[in-house]
Design an enzyme around this catalytic site. Structure first.
Site, PDB file in Angstrom:
ATOM      1  N   GLY A  79      11.112 -11.502  -2.858  1.00  0.00           N
ATOM      2  CA  GLY A  79      11.176 -10.067  -2.574  1.00  0.00           C
ATOM      3  C   GLY A  79      10.872  -9.699  -1.139  1.00  0.00           C
ATOM      4  O   GLY A  79      10.887  -8.519  -0.792  1.00  0.00           O
ATOM      5  N   ASP A  80      10.569 -10.690  -0.281  1.00  0.00           N
ATOM      6  CA  ASP A  80      10.205 -10.402   1.117  1.00  0.00           C
ATOM      7  C   ASP A  80      11.422 -10.370   2.043  1.00  0.00           C
ATOM      8  O   ASP A  80      12.073 -11.395   2.233  1.00  0.00           O
ATOM      9  CB  ASP A  80       9.265 -11.501   1.648  1.00  0.00           C
ATOM     10  CG  ASP A  80       7.809 -11.157   1.488  1.00  0.00           C
ATOM     11  OD1 ASP A  80       7.488  -9.976   1.226  1.00  0.00           O
ATOM     12  OD2 ASP A  80       6.971 -12.072   1.644  1.00  0.00           O
TER      13      ASP A  80
ATOM     14  N   ILE B 290      -2.922   9.131 -14.038  1.00  0.00           N
ATOM     15  CA  ILE B 290      -1.705   9.868 -13.687  1.00  0.00           C
ATOM     16  C   ILE B 290      -0.768  10.070 -14.879  1.00  0.00           C
ATOM     17  O   ILE B 290       0.227  10.758 -14.750  1.00  0.00           O
ATOM     18  CB  ILE B 290      -0.928   9.173 -12.534  1.00  0.00           C
ATOM     19  CG1 ILE B 290      -0.738   7.685 -12.816  1.00  0.00           C
ATOM     20  CG2 ILE B 290      -1.612   9.396 -11.214  1.00  0.00           C
ATOM     21  CD1 ILE B 290       0.148   6.995 -11.796  1.00  0.00           C
TER      22      ILE B 290
ATOM     23  N   LYS C 188       9.715   3.276  -5.772  1.00  0.00           N
ATOM     24  CA  LYS C 188       9.458   4.352  -4.802  1.00  0.00           C
ATOM     25  C   LYS C 188      10.739   5.136  -4.522  1.00  0.00           C
ATOM     26  O   LYS C 188      10.711   6.361  -4.390  1.00  0.00           O
ATOM     27  CB  LYS C 188       8.885   3.764  -3.517  1.00  0.00           C
ATOM     28  CG  LYS C 188       7.468   3.216  -3.673  1.00  0.00           C
ATOM     29  CD  LYS C 188       6.479   4.350  -3.850  1.00  0.00           C
ATOM     30  CE  LYS C 188       5.043   3.846  -3.931  1.00  0.00           C
ATOM     31  NZ  LYS C 188       4.062   4.931  -3.928  1.00  0.00           N
TER      32      LYS C 188
ATOM     33  N   TYR D  61       9.154  -2.993  -6.434  1.00  0.00           N
ATOM     34  CA  TYR D  61       8.284  -2.024  -5.768  1.00  0.00           C
ATOM     35  C   TYR D  61       9.112  -0.985  -5.006  1.00  0.00           C
ATOM     36  O   TYR D  61       8.956   0.226  -5.189  1.00  0.00           O
ATOM     37  CB  TYR D  61       7.312  -2.767  -4.825  1.00  0.00           C
ATOM     38  CG  TYR D  61       6.502  -1.846  -3.959  1.00  0.00           C
ATOM     39  CD1 TYR D  61       5.739  -0.835  -4.532  1.00  0.00           C
ATOM     40  CD2 TYR D  61       6.498  -1.983  -2.574  1.00  0.00           C
ATOM     41  CE1 TYR D  61       5.001   0.031  -3.734  1.00  0.00           C
ATOM     42  CE2 TYR D  61       5.760  -1.135  -1.780  1.00  0.00           C
ATOM     43  CZ  TYR D  61       5.009  -0.126  -2.361  1.00  0.00           C
ATOM     44  OH  TYR D  61       4.279   0.730  -1.569  1.00  0.00           O
TER      45      TYR D  61
ATOM     46  N   THR E 114       7.598   3.925   1.070  1.00  0.00           N
ATOM     47  CA  THR E 114       7.428   2.605   1.681  1.00  0.00           C
ATOM     48  C   THR E 114       8.684   2.129   2.402  1.00  0.00           C
ATOM     49  O   THR E 114       9.802   2.515   2.034  1.00  0.00           O
ATOM     50  CB  THR E 114       7.095   1.578   0.570  1.00  0.00           C
ATOM     51  OG1 THR E 114       7.159   0.249   1.122  1.00  0.00           O
ATOM     52  CG2 THR E 114       8.095   1.630  -0.580  1.00  0.00           C
TER      53      THR E 114
ATOM     54  N   PHE F 171      -0.979   9.314  -3.779  1.00  0.00           N
ATOM     55  CA  PHE F 171      -1.141   7.932  -3.303  1.00  0.00           C
ATOM     56  C   PHE F 171      -1.213   6.916  -4.442  1.00  0.00           C
ATOM     57  O   PHE F 171      -1.145   5.718  -4.190  1.00  0.00           O
ATOM     58  CB  PHE F 171      -2.458   7.797  -2.520  1.00  0.00           C
ATOM     59  CG  PHE F 171      -2.512   8.579  -1.242  1.00  0.00           C
ATOM     60  CD1 PHE F 171      -2.108   8.010  -0.043  1.00  0.00           C
ATOM     61  CD2 PHE F 171      -2.982   9.888  -1.226  1.00  0.00           C
ATOM     62  CE1 PHE F 171      -2.175   8.715   1.142  1.00  0.00           C
ATOM     63  CE2 PHE F 171      -3.051  10.605  -0.038  1.00  0.00           C
ATOM     64  CZ  PHE F 171      -2.642  10.021   1.147  1.00  0.00           C
TER      65      PHE F 171
HETATM   66  N1  UDP Z   1       1.834 -12.877   3.714  1.00  0.00           N
HETATM   67  C1  UDP Z   1       1.474 -14.211   3.846  1.00  0.00           C
HETATM   68  N2  UDP Z   1       0.363 -14.641   3.182  1.00  0.00           N
HETATM   69  C2  UDP Z   1      -0.401 -13.824   2.389  1.00  0.00           C
HETATM   70  C3  UDP Z   1      -0.029 -12.461   2.270  1.00  0.00           C
HETATM   71  C4  UDP Z   1       1.105 -12.042   2.952  1.00  0.00           C
HETATM   72  O1  UDP Z   1       2.139 -14.993   4.541  1.00  0.00           O
HETATM   73  O2  UDP Z   1      -1.389 -14.285   1.799  1.00  0.00           O
HETATM   74  C5  UDP Z   1       3.022 -12.389   4.455  1.00  0.00           C
HETATM   75  C6  UDP Z   1       4.085 -11.779   3.547  1.00  0.00           C
HETATM   76  O3  UDP Z   1       4.967 -12.769   3.067  1.00  0.00           O
HETATM   77  C7  UDP Z   1       4.749 -10.779   4.508  1.00  0.00           C
HETATM   78  C8  UDP Z   1       3.604 -10.347   5.422  1.00  0.00           C
HETATM   79  O4  UDP Z   1       2.597 -11.373   5.298  1.00  0.00           O
HETATM   80  O5  UDP Z   1       5.707 -11.442   5.285  1.00  0.00           O
HETATM   81  C9  UDP Z   1       2.994  -9.010   5.029  1.00  0.00           C
HETATM   82  O6  UDP Z   1       2.711  -9.048   3.651  1.00  0.00           O
HETATM   83  P1  UDP Z   1       1.799  -7.971   2.930  1.00  0.00           P
HETATM   84  O7  UDP Z   1       1.688  -8.376   1.479  1.00  0.00           O
HETATM   85  O8  UDP Z   1       0.532  -7.777   3.680  1.00  0.00           O
HETATM   86  O9  UDP Z   1       2.619  -6.600   3.062  1.00  0.00           O
HETATM   87  P2  UDP Z   1       4.148  -6.249   2.670  1.00  0.00           P
HETATM   88  O10 UDP Z   1       4.983  -6.565   3.878  1.00  0.00           O
HETATM   89  O11 UDP Z   1       4.523  -7.026   1.464  1.00  0.00           O
HETATM   90  O12 UDP Z   1       4.088  -4.777   2.393  1.00  0.00           O
END
Ligand code: UDP
Length: 334
Positions: A285-286, A54, A147, A143, A119, A75
């Site tokens: 970051g979650d 890209i 986006k 991330y 996202t 994508f």
């Molecule tokens: N998660 C987890 N264990 C892992 C991968 C992800 O507990 O091995 C949790 C993560 O903290 C989030 C959810 O699962 O709360 C979804 O994470 P994923 O990375 O699949 O997608 P995201 O929400 O980051 O786009």
């Protein structure tokens, strides 16, 4: 004669499902992918494959010219929250600089329509749920920032270069092609469902990232959406743009918050084996909770998810993984 769709990143997880859907209804589809993360065999449904990255403006422009492209679906991006916290350079380079190069090629070749993979991470911690398109944008990880940066560039590119766009904000893409032709194959795999499936199959260890969130069972709530339903949304977005619709943003989820523990329980039921799960600290970051309102795309474009429930999502993912324990088997980063 009908013009072609250029699917940038069409050898990847979500892109390959969209390519199959486009070809199934007879569109001409050219995949543009450097195969660093995508898989050659995942692109096998395309009319043609152009190998390129890209950042290569000339190659992008050539592909757009050679195949008489009127729509670009983009994508190609890095898409792991935790990784983006550790490697913002890589995320800004790929997701921002790379996307702007794709748009620059479109401007140069006068390609009029752009469908962009965005996202739920653009919203950050939700202030109101379910999250609608107009919810404040306040990403809490690189991330989401990358986006959002591209989203914010789009009105300027429309004004100056007449590129109309449809931004699709995916919540948690999951599952695999119901025919078993395509699936999820990242290396390393960082996403919840494939990781927990591999743990159930005894192939890897698995951790739940945090069980002290302010949620009913203490684990994060997410909105899982089947990758085939996402593919359908891209076809509708493309048709709307070609039909004269204005630029738009759509959230894509099933509107049902599902906890990490509920996903793990579902996997245990579907696979018929326990998922050995250690509790680990929260992942940086979650956000605690993310779930979508997809009313806008339902009412404006008639989108209807076909594989809504988590059981179906997990079953299709498991079926593909069981048949392809080493993924596509080509060693790409995925
Ligand atoms: N998660 C987890 N264990 C892992 C991968 C992800 O507990 O091995 C949790 C993560 O903290 C989030 C959810 O699962 O709360 C979804 O994470 P994923 O990375 O699949 O997608 P995201 O929400 O980051 O786009």
């Amino acid at each position: 004669m009908a013009r072609s769709v250029l699917v940038v990143g069409g050898a990847g997880y979500i892109g390959s499902h969209a390519v199959k859907a486009l070809r199934t209804r007879g569109d001409d589809v050219v995949v543009y992918d450097d195969l660093s993360a995508g898989h050659r065999s995942a692109a096998r449904f395309a009319t043609a494959l152009v190998e390129g990255n890209i950042h290569d403006l000339a190659r992008l422009r050539n592909a757009m010219r050679q195949y008489d492209v009127d729509v670009v679906m983009h994508f190609a991006a890095w898409a792991s929250v935790g990784e983006s916290v550790r490697d913002p350079i890589g995320y800004y380079r790929n997701n921002v600089t790379g996307s702007l190069t794709v748009l620059e090629a479109m401007a140069g070749e006068r390609v009029p329509f752009f469908v962009f993979s965005s996202t739920a991470a653009v919203f950050g911690n939700p202030v109101t749920t379910p999250i609608t398109e107009d919810h404040p944008k306040a990403p809490i990880n690189p991330y989401g920032e990358t986006k959002l940066a591209v989203e914010r560039a789009l009105p300027h590119y429309e004004k100056a270069y007449e590129i109309r766009s449809s931004v699709l904000r995916y919540f948690n893409a999951a599952g695999a092609d119901p025919d078993g032709d395509l699936g999820e194959d990242h290396a390393p795999e960082l996403h919840l469902i494939p990781r927990a499936i591999d743990a159930a199959a005894g192939r890897s260890t698995f951790q739940i990232f945090g069980d002290d969130y302010p949620t009913p069972d203490g684990t994060c709530l997410r909105d899982y959406i089947h990758v085939t339903d996402l593919g359908d949304a891209h076809l509708l977005a493309l048709d709307a743009l070609r039909g004269g619709a204005d630029s738009s943003h759509y959230n894509l989820g099933n509107g049902r918050p599902t906890s990490v523990r509920e996903v793990v329980d579902t996997i245990e039921r579907v696979v018929g084996k326990p998922v050995p799960a250690a509790i680990a600290p929260r992942r940086e970051g979650d956000p605690a909770v993310l779930f979508a309102s997809s009313d806008r795309i339902k009412s404006e474009l008639g989108w209807r998810p076909r594989f809504e429930d988590v059981d179906t999502i997990v079953s299709t993912a498991w079926r593909w993984r069981e048949a392809h324990p080493s993924g596509y088997g080509d060693g790409a980063r995925g």
